[in-house]
Scaffold this active site. Structure first.
Site, PDB file in Angstrom:
ATOM      1  N   HIS A  92       0.812  -1.210   0.000  1.00  0.00           N
ATOM      2  CA  HIS A  92       0.000   0.000   0.000  1.00  0.00           C
ATOM      3  C   HIS A  92       0.845   1.259   0.000  1.00  0.00           C
ATOM      4  CE1 HIS A  92      -3.583  -2.321   1.584  1.00  0.00           C
ATOM      5  NE2 HIS A  92      -3.991  -1.701   0.501  1.00  0.00           N
TER       6      HIS A  92
ATOM      7  N   CYS B  39      -5.365  -0.658 -19.792  1.00  0.00           N
ATOM      8  CA  CYS B  39      -5.538   0.090 -18.536  1.00  0.00           C
ATOM      9  C   CYS B  39      -4.656  -0.435 -17.401  1.00  0.00           C
ATOM     10  CB  CYS B  39      -7.004   0.083 -18.113  1.00  0.00           C
ATOM     11  SG  CYS B  39      -7.637  -1.572 -17.789  1.00  0.00           S
TER      12      CYS B  39
HETATM   13  C1  PEP Z   1      -5.026  -5.233 -14.791  1.00  0.00           C
HETATM   14  O1  PEP Z   1      -5.041  -6.428 -14.474  1.00  0.00           O
HETATM   15  O2  PEP Z   1      -4.194  -4.739 -15.582  1.00  0.00           O
HETATM   16  C2  PEP Z   1      -6.021  -4.318 -14.242  1.00  0.00           C
HETATM   17  C3  PEP Z   1      -6.129  -3.076 -14.653  1.00  0.00           C
HETATM   18  O3  PEP Z   1      -6.776  -4.812 -13.220  1.00  0.00           O
HETATM   19  P1  PEP Z   1      -6.301  -4.836 -11.677  1.00  0.00           P
HETATM   20  O4  PEP Z   1      -4.947  -4.230 -11.597  1.00  0.00           O
HETATM   21  O5  PEP Z   1      -7.335  -4.085 -10.928  1.00  0.00           O
HETATM   22  O6  PEP Z   1      -6.318  -6.297 -11.423  1.00  0.00           O
END
Ligand code: PEP
Ligand code: MG
Length: 639
Positions: A286, A596
């Site tokens: 975190h 993303c």
């Molecule tokens: C990912 O897996 O790239 C994603 C954006 O989801 P998270 O990081 O929330 O698992």
């Protein structure tokens, strides 16, 4: 009577203090030099460490060596006698000349970059002197001392909680819950009944709890060690507030500690620190996320020998290359200064792009969205700086202490996002619990491999009563703006079909009840290699590549395991090939494809992502300007 011309020996007293700056402290050679110098004066000379240390005779090498005075400590001198002032002056000068030891050689300590940056400064170790021993053993008094200290620590945490954003408050809530839990506090009160003093009883109890966390297999649970240690120290500090006084923060301070709990990170005034280096910690913790989101350079897992550095040691914090450099040579310092000004020039250049649309090779418009995991982030970004929201991690809504959010609570939050975006697309991901994001009472317990278990859309389909509430809130908010619903962890087309069917049913149900509703676009995250390889088989309105998970599943290297960090490689050919395939399917079918994962927020990863054919990215808000700049640079270089 004295004869004319002779001087009267007047007794005088003098005092002074200086910091030990030489690397090895007051070891044998400097101790001999110091005592020899002191003996040249007829005054009686005493010295001690710090304002409360025991005085020792500065003319006795045995006593001076016995002080074990180390670098960074303050030496106090006091003299009485006819030449006292000269004696103190000479000793201060010797100390300030580092006992004529010469400057120590440069030392480098390797670490992992948790938040990128670069700084030149001096070590500032946290001083939270806490008394573990001492105090009354009278059970009644000790009990009420501990009760008051726990209440005081709780009040401090509650104060921080009100001033914190969502991500931080989750951690603080976790700590507060722990403090309230009698399973934690009762053994300490029991030890008091058996005759322990408050501080000792509390330390023993929390340390026992800590040992379990420290030994945990799971990195997430190990990361909680620092939260618990912080709780222990807060209560100890409250038991003895005088000892807990903080020292003044020097100019250019670089925070060095074993670990840094998030609550402590939030308390520190980062305008006074240039960065931090931790001997423990992990990139996925975190505190690393907090440091990244606030632009504080941070190294974690720094070589343990760095723990020997004391306050005031000059350092270069290279949170680009992953090094803490102490007593840097002239040439290292020069190159550090060059890199700092290069970074600053780059930052200014990048800032120019912040408010502009991103334009890549051949004038191609690249859309740059933002990722939202905490509604407070929106207060720090102007919607005009981005093309909309490319990912909302709705998990935080479900992690609150109040239990799962109902349809109305969700609707109100989603509405806030749509209003903020002022007509720009808002992509809301349905709950992605499980894996490294367990939610008590919702995600399965005791899975041997939670990353490959019931998580993401798999969990939503397994818990339709929870999923349908979220779908209803999303269908309602879709009336207010261009909302896009995104499913996490989709692996086979049947999952998307089932979710679409449920969404359509809820749209019908709401419409029948006369509630304004619209069928939003329904897309999927591409996080599983199977989905990337068969993207065309899915009836998705859009795709967003979740590289954080896609990398771990492609490379068989867990995203939260520092031991396989070298395999968790975003630039690996297999990962880039999967990204290119999805982008190619998007271009051929006219469907939107973005990325993303964290990779999109890394300016150095922009070129390979654009070369793979992507035309949309979703990034952490602090990275907006740099990413747009990297897009423009890539366009210029490849034109
Ligand atoms: C990912 O897996 O790239 C994603 C954006 O989801 P998270 O990081 O929330 O698992
Ligand atoms: Mg993911």
């Amino acid at each position: 009577m004295t004869s004319p011309g002779s001087s009267i020996a007047v007794n005088e007293a003098a005092e002074g203090a200086a910091v030990i700056n030489n690397h090895s402290g007051l070891h044998a050679r400097p101790a001999v030099k110091l005592t020899k110098l002191a003996k040249r004066f007829s005054a009686a000379v005493r010295m001690r460490i710090g304002p409360h240390g025991d005085w020792v005779d500065a003319k006795s090498v045995v006593k001076v060596m016995g002080m074990r005075a180390a670098m960074g400590e303050m030496l106090y001198f006091s003299a009485d006698g006819p030449d006292a002032a000269n004696a103190v002056q000479a000793l201060l000068e010797l100390t300030r000349r580092d006992f004529d030891e010469g400057s120590p050689a440069e030392r480098q300590f390797k670490g992992q970059v948790a938040s990128s940056g670069f700084a030149v400064g001096v070590i500032a170790r946290p001083v939270r002197a806490i008394a573990i021993r001492g105090g009354t053993i009278e059970p009644k008094i000790a009990r009420s001392q501990l009760e008051r200290a726990i209440a005081c620590a709780s009040r401090d945490l509650e104060g921080l909680l009100t001033a914190s954003d969502r991500m931080a408050s989750e951690i603080l809530e976790f700590q507060l819950e722990f403090l309230k839990d009698t399973k934690l506090t009762e053994p300490a009160f029991e030890a008091i009944t058996q005759g322990s003093a408050a501080a000792e009883a509390w330390t023993r109890t929390v340390d026992r709890e800590l040992a379990g966390y420290r030994a945990a297999d799971n990195e997430y649970f190990r990361a909680r060690t620092s939260d618990l240690a912080d709780l222990r120290d807060r209560v100890l500090a409250a038991l003895n507030p005088d000892a807990a006084a903080e020292v003044e923060i020097p100019e250019g301070a670089v925070y060095l500690a074993e670990d840094l709990p998030p609550s402590r990170f939030l308390e520190l005034d980062w305008s006074k620190y240039r960065g931090a280096a931790l001997l423990g910690g992990s990139v996925a913790s975190h505190v690393s996320m907090l440091a990244r989101s606030r632009g504080v350079p941070l190294l974690v897992q720094v070589a343990p020998e760095a723990g020997e550095l004391l306050n005031g040691a000059p350092v270069i914090l290279d949170a680009e290359g992953g090094h803490l450099v102490a007593y840097a040579s002239g040439s290292s310092l020069q190159s550090a200064q060059k890199r700092i000004s290069a970074r600053e020039t780059k930052r200014q250049a990048a800032d120019f792009y912040r408010t502009l649309p991103a334009i890549g090779r051949g004038g191609q418009r690249i859309r740059v969205y933002i990722n939202v995991e905490d509604p407070e982030q929106l207060t720090r970004v102007d919607p005009a700086e981005c093309d909309g929201i490319g990912l909302v991690r709705t998990e935080f809504l479900f992690r609150g202490v109040q239990g799962l959010p109902d349809e109305e609570t969700q609707f109100q939050f989603y509405r806030r996002l749509v209003e903020w975006a002022r007509g720009r697309p808002v992509t809301i991901r349905t709950l992605d619990a499980g894996g490294d994001k367990p939610i008590a009472g919702l995600t399965p317990e005791n899975e041997t491999n939670p990353f490959l278990g019931v998580r993401g859309v798999r969990l939503s389909l397994a818990r339709p009563e929870v999923f349908r509430q979220q779908l209803r809130a999303l269908a309602r908010v879709a009336v207010l703006g261009p909302v896009r619903v995104m499913l996490p962890m989709v692996t086979v087309p049947g999952e998307l079909e089932k979710a679409r069917e449920m969404l359509a049913e809820e749209v019908d149900n709401l419409t029948r009840d006369g509630i304004p509703t619209r069928m939003p676009e329904l897309g999927m995250m591409v996080e599983v290699p199977a989905a990337a390889l068969t993207a065309a088989a899915f009836d998705a309105d859009f795709y967003s590549i979740g590289s954080n998970d896609l990398i771990q599943y492609t490379m068989a290297a867990s995203r939260d395991c520092s031991g396989v960090a070298n395999l968790y490689d975003a630039r690996n050919g297999a990962v880039l090939e999967l990204i290119a395939r999805v982008a190619a399917h998007g271009a051929a079918s006219g469907r939107d494809v973005s990325l993303c994962g964290e990779m999109a927020s890394d300016p150095t990863a922009i070129a390979p992502l654009l070369d793979a054919g992507l035309t949309a990215l979703s990034v952490t808000p602090v990275a907006l300007a740099q990413v747009k700049f990297a897009i423009a640079e890539h366009g210029r270089k490849t034109e």
